[in-house]
Scaffold this motif. Structure first.
Motif, PDB file in Angstrom:
ATOM      1  N   GLN A   1       0.822  -1.214   0.000  1.00 21.63           N
ATOM      2  CA  GLN A   1       0.000   0.000   0.000  1.00 21.63           C
ATOM      3  C   GLN A   1       0.858   1.266   0.000  1.00 21.63           C
ATOM      4  O   GLN A   1       0.461   2.288  -0.558  1.00 21.63           O
ATOM      5  N   ILE A   2       2.021   1.202   0.623  1.00 22.14           N
ATOM      6  CA  ILE A   2       2.960   2.332   0.546  1.00 22.14           C
ATOM      7  C   ILE A   2       3.358   2.566  -0.907  1.00 22.14           C
ATOM      8  O   ILE A   2       3.446   3.714  -1.375  1.00 22.14           O
ATOM      9  N   MET A   3       3.565   1.470  -1.640  1.00 16.38           N
ATOM     10  CA  MET A   3       3.892   1.595  -3.061  1.00 16.38           C
ATOM     11  C   MET A   3       2.742   2.225  -3.840  1.00 16.38           C
ATOM     12  O   MET A   3       2.953   3.053  -4.736  1.00 16.38           O
ATOM     13  N   GLN A   4       1.502   1.868  -3.486  1.00 20.00           N
ATOM     14  CA  GLN A   4       0.359   2.467  -4.169  1.00 20.00           C
ATOM     15  C   GLN A   4       0.300   3.977  -3.948  1.00 20.00           C
ATOM     16  O   GLN A   4      -0.045   4.742  -4.852  1.00 20.00           O
ATOM     17  N   LEU A   5       0.615   4.394  -2.732  1.00 15.48           N
ATOM     18  CA  LEU A   5       0.629   5.827  -2.440  1.00 15.48           C
ATOM     19  C   LEU A   5       1.673   6.540  -3.295  1.00 15.48           C
ATOM     20  O   LEU A   5       1.434   7.637  -3.812  1.00 15.48           O
ATOM     21  N   LYS A   6       2.845   5.924  -3.440  1.00 12.32           N
ATOM     22  CA  LYS A   6       3.903   6.519  -4.271  1.00 12.32           C
ATOM     23  C   LYS A   6       3.455   6.639  -5.725  1.00 12.32           C
ATOM     24  O   LYS A   6       3.670   7.676  -6.372  1.00 12.32           O
ATOM     25  N   ILE A   7       2.842   5.577  -6.235  1.00 15.01           N
ATOM     26  CA  ILE A   7       2.388   5.584  -7.629  1.00 15.01           C
ATOM     27  C   ILE A   7       1.369   6.697  -7.851  1.00 15.01           C
ATOM     28  O   ILE A   7       1.445   7.461  -8.816  1.00 15.01           O
ATOM     29  N   MET A   8       0.413   6.815  -6.924  1.00 16.22           N
ATOM     30  CA  MET A   8      -0.637   7.822  -7.080  1.00 16.22           C
ATOM     31  C   MET A   8      -0.069   9.231  -6.948  1.00 16.22           C
ATOM     32  O   MET A   8      -0.479  10.144  -7.686  1.00 16.22           O
TER      33      MET A   8
END
Length: 541
Positions: A456-463
């Motif tokens: 989910q940390i990666m998803q935040l970075k992508i967004m």
């Protein structure tokens, strides 16, 4: 001799310890509490028993058996997980409300712009009445793009102007000249070089793309944020955390001090340990929230979102009017490039008459109503203020939970410190997994982060990266960010037209473990081959 022996026996008996103080204390209160939590009274003692069997709570006179301790430990974890999910649902609801508010505003803005087409373009006569579908398709494409369809907005707008150029040229051509599809295609290709609509297509494209990219990315940011909260809020408590929660919440009941609340700092250490992985979301979470606030603020930057959308019909009118005024010059240049389609005849009287009647309305004169500007200002202000309230959610979550469980500030000398009713002395740990290495309440392996939360940390970075691209006016390869890992969509895509190109999430391929395993096997084989000659020499001796 008998008298001294008898005296010794009496002295020893008098010195022997009596029953443990409070051993006969009733367990009525705990039995009531225990059944109130949904457990049966089977095996629950009537009075206090010795507590050597306790594995989590401090040993001593107790009303809890081993099975009761296990049951209450599981309950403490379930209840804490329930509080975390409840807080998460509250935050999700806030994101959903922001999404509905902005989506309603943007959709209404888009609808009003489309409805104003007839009023703005009716002076064009046949160029409006014969091309209503072309204009309607433009708005449909813009709407689908905003909803998440994998349209290339640059290409979509270029295609619109090419088709409009074909239709306008065909309408203005002599009635006795037959223009083939190939010839009209050649005409359409002159759009970039001859700029028949003036600067309008290029200027309008830049502004429309920026408006729609930021709007779409902003909505997706709200959806992704809510999805991250949902997934992280469902992460289960670890066994170590379950023990710590039992000691914090229900050991006072087992020790007969149910009315004593946990010390505030003690609760903080337990919650900071249990929510250490969640706290690691904080840096990327704050970056995403800050970027969304920037994007929201950009909506009111000139030209503002409402001006860009509302002026689309006027800009189209301005472009077509420019072409009409310069049609003779443009036609001559087209003939030079594409050839003469036939002998000049009589032009369309309707169109010539229309050129004379064309008004002087231009998009540069378009002024949104004061009400529209005020509504946008209120929308941006509301979005920004509510997003700011969410910035520190993950680091404030332990504080929020302890506010429901722990003693207030005045009771820090007579609170439950995990052992007895007294002040809690250890210092409070920092936030995040790395800061829990010396946490006295929760045993954590800081080298093993929770992988669900890391994803989910990666998803935040992508967004965040998508939103930063949108701020620069750059169209992004759009997709549902929750789809990057889980494969689940958010419902934003229409007709399954969302892009499926997924960015790489790992520095190495998931198959690297296999590769490393193969490399290890090869190393062992080489070592054996090197040792073989030495073994042969030793055997020969």
């Amino acid at each position: 001799m008998r008298l001294p022996v008898l005296l010794c026996v009496l002295v020893c008996l008098s010195a022997a310890p009596g029953p443990v103080t409070g051993a006969d204390r009733s367990c009525t209160d705990l039995r009531q509490f225990y059944t109130g939590k949904g457990f049966t009274l089977s095996g629950v003692p009537q009075t206090e028993i010795s507590g050597e069997h306790l594995r989590v709570c401090p040993q001593g006179p107790t009303c809890c058996t081993s099975s009761m301790e296990d049951n209450l430990a599981g309950l403490s974890a379930q209840e804490t997980e329930g509080l975390i999910r409840e807080a998460g649902r509250s935050l999700q609801s806030a994101f959903n409300a922001l999404h509905r508010s902005f989506d309603t505003y943007f959709t209404e803005l888009h609808g009003r712009s489309e409805r104003s087409l007839q009023e703005a373009l009716s002076p064009l006569g046949p160029l409006y009445s014969q091309n209503t579908r072309l204009y309607g398709d433009l708005y449909t494409d813009l709407r689908q793009y905003y909803r998440g369809s994998a349209l290339n907005l640059d290409e979509t707008l270029s295609e619109f102007w090419s088709r409009l150029l074909e239709r306008t040229f065909k309408t203005s051509s002599p009635t006795d000249v037959n223009l083939s599809d190939d010839y009209l295609e050649c005409v359409a290709k002159q759009q970039e070089t001859l700029r028949p609509f003036g600067d309008v297509p290029r200027d309008m494209k830049a502004k429309v793309i920026r408006a729609f990219v930021t709007a779409r990315s902003f909505v997706q940011g709200l959806i992704v944020s809510g999805e991250v909260v949902r997934k992280v809020s469902q992460v289960s408590m670890s066994p170590e955390c379950t023990k710590a929660l039992m000691k914090l919440v229900y050991c006072p009941h087992c020790r007969g001090v149910a009315s004593v609340k946990p010390c505030s700092n003690y609760c903080s250490n337990v919650m900071k340990g249990c929510l250490a992985n969640q706290a690691d979301l904080d840096p990327e979470w704050q970056t995403l929230i800050d970027t969304m606030i920037q994007v929201a603020s950009s909506f009111s930057t000139e030209p503002s979102l409402d001006v860009v959308l509302s002026s689309i019909p006027a800009r189209i009118y301005e472009a077509v009017h420019f072409l009409q005024e310069n049609m003779d010059t443009f036609t001559a240049k087209v003939y030079q490039t594409c050839g003469t389609p036939g002998e000049p005849g009589t032009g369309s009287p309707t169109l010539h008459e229309q050129r004379k009647k064309s008004g002087s309305l231009t998009a540069s004169e378009y002024k949104p109503s004061p009400t529209a500007g005020l509504r946008l200002e209120m929308q941006v202000s509301d979005l920004s203020s509510k997003l700011r309230e969410m910035r520190q959610y993950w680091t404030q979550l332990p504080v929020a939970l302890c506010s429901k469980l722990a003693a207030g500030g005045a009771g820090q000398d007579k609170c439950w410190n995990g052992i007895t009713k007294a002040r809690y002395l250890p210092e409070v740990m920092g936030d995040g997994l790395a800061n829990q290495i010396n946490n006295p309440e929760v045993e954590l392996d800081i080298t093993k982060p929770d992988m669900t939360i890391r994803q989910q940390i990666m998803q935040l970075k992508i967004m965040s990266n998508r939103l930063k691209n949108a701020l620069d006016g750059n169209d992004v390869d759009f997709q549902d960010a929750s789809d990057d890992i889980s494969g689940s969509g958010s419902g934003m895509c229409i007709g399954g037209q969302c892009s499926r190109n997924r960015p790489g999430l790992y520095a190495y391929s998931p198959d690297n473990n296999r590769v490393r395993g193969a490399a290890t096997s090869q190393t062992r084989l080489c070592s054996l081959l090197l040792l073989l000659p030495l073994a042969i020499l030793l055997l020969q001796r």
